[in-house]
Design an enzyme around this catalytic site. Structure first.
Site, PDB file in Angstrom:
ATOM      1  N   CYS A 134       0.900  -1.219   0.414  1.00  0.00           N
ATOM      2  CA  CYS A 134      -0.274  -0.362   0.005  1.00  0.00           C
ATOM      3  C   CYS A 134       1.188   1.096  -0.504  1.00  0.00           C
ATOM      4  O   CYS A 134       1.599   1.474   0.897  1.00  0.00           O
ATOM      5  CB  CYS A 134      -1.280   0.233   1.072  1.00  0.00           C
ATOM      6  N   CYS A 137      -0.217   4.153   2.315  1.00  0.00           N
ATOM      7  CA  CYS A 137       0.013   4.235   3.725  1.00  0.00           C
ATOM      8  C   CYS A 137       0.995   4.799   3.944  1.00  0.00           C
ATOM      9  O   CYS A 137       1.484   4.738   5.867  1.00  0.00           O
ATOM     10  CB  CYS A 137      -0.692   2.408   4.030  1.00  0.00           C
ATOM     11  N   ASP A 138       1.659   3.933   3.309  1.00  0.00           N
ATOM     12  CA  ASP A 138       3.244   3.515   3.740  1.00  0.00           C
ATOM     13  C   ASP A 138       4.979   4.760   2.920  1.00  0.00           C
ATOM     14  O   ASP A 138       5.838   4.434   3.335  1.00  0.00           O
ATOM     15  CB  ASP A 138       4.045   2.249   3.693  1.00  0.00           C
TER      16      ASP A 138
END
Ligand code: NAP
Length: 310
Positions: A134, A137-138
């Site tokens: 993701c 997200c990261d």
């Protein structure tokens, strides 16, 4: 006696939320059950430039929040629960959650799909320690660092572009010599100075104990191995349907996707499916939303015919 809903929607991505909107707007008593975060994969998508009308600053999370609110305003009830069992054998369908058992005249399955693993050595061991599925997200963890992206479809390409906002260098590793993703996105990737592409190659191994230190690549044509030093590795090699619950209960295709007709009916009367969990050719927010609208409308007609005796 348990409350019997007109429809229970399992899954809160675009398919489920659109179904919630259409069902509640037609005055169906509607419950949407989601086990985690609303939005499914859309919740982890940064730009949504191909959803009609989303011209500026339309991110996955912002669209999902608006979809959720809209469904709620028309009367969809939401509950957080994880369904562990379903019983579609009777006219009233049952879904058993960790918190409660729910009953409804119709069910709309919108459980979506989850990221497939690429299958290289240490992939799971280094998940969350440099290996990610993701970018939204990261990506931030890799600001001014070097990352690799595995895959050649739309996800790999769009997420590579997104990663260039953070990373110093993005190396896309694709197993063939041609991308699968849309030509328009390919052009952006190929002209981006921060992106380098390694074709005809796969990742054999992720190196590192506590944290990812690099990848071992293999050229699939020559067999030659090489090392690539990266701090992060983002894997986008497709998705698998979330249908374990329904195995043996409704017809799935050979890869586990739910088979429906064009009105979203499964082979079980009263059970419908919408979104990425269906066997279909185009998995997008717009097609999931359309599925949801159709599933709710077909469910409404089903109730009129099966439950409202004239
Ligand atoms: P996808 O289209 O199935 O592409 C998966 C990619 O991963 C392919 O390039 C495939 O290679 C490669 N791959 C598969 N297994 C691999 C492995 N074990 N090791 C290395 N590479 C592997 O999946 P996706 O990109 O996630 O897209 C899924 C769906 O969502 C598609 O319908 C896509 O159009 C849609 N989507 C659309 C957008 C958008 O329009 N902006 C964005 C994201 C997703 P091969 O090409 O050799 O098979």
């Amino acid at each position: 006696m348990a409350h019997i809903y007109d429809t229970i929607i399992i899954g809160g991505g675009p398919g489920g939320l659109a179904a919630g909107l259409y069902a509640a707007r037609s005055k169906m008593d509607t419950l949407l059950i989601e086990r985690g975060k609303f939005g499914g994969q859309t919740a982890t998508t940064d730009e949504l430039e191909n959803y009609p009308g989303s011209i500026e600053d339309c991110t996955g999370p912002s669209l999902i929040e608006r979809m959720r609110k809209q469904a709620e305003e028309f009367g969809t009830a939401f509950v957080k629960d994880e369904i562990t069992e379903v019983d579609f054998s009777g006219k009233i369908k049952k879904v058993v959650g960790k918190k409660e058992t729910y009953e409804a005249k119709t069910i709309i399955i919108a459980t979506g799909a989850y990221p497939r693993l690429a299958g290289f050595k240490n992939e799971l061991e280094l998940r969350g320690k440099g290996v990610s599925y993701c970018a939204t997200c990261d990506a931030d963890f890799f600001t001014e660092l070097d990352v690799a992206v595995v895959g050649g479809g739309d996800s790999a390409l769009t997420e590579s572009l997104y990663l260039t906002k953070f990373a110093e260098n993005v190396t896309v590793i694709h197993r063939r010599d041609q991308f699968r993703g849309a030509k328009s996105i390919q052009d952006k990737v190929l002209s981006n100075p921060k992106i380098k592409v390694i074709y005809d190659s796969v990742v054999d191994e992720a190196k590192g104990d506590e944290i990812l230190e690099g990848l071992v690549l293999r050229n699939v044509k020559t067999g030659e191995a090489s090392d690539l030093k990266v701090d992060g590795c983002f894997v986008f090699v497709g998705y698998l349907p979330i249908t374990e619950l329904f195995t043996g209960k409704i017809n799935l295709d050979e890869t586990g996707y739910i088979i429906t007709d064009e009105d979203m009916r499964t082979n079980i009367p009263g059970v419908f499916a919408a979104g990425d969990v269906r066997r279909k050719s185009l998995r997008q927010v717009i097609t999931a939303s359309a599925d949801g609208a159709i599933a709710a409308t077909t469910a409404e007609h089903y109730i009129e015919n099966e439950f409202n005796e004239a």
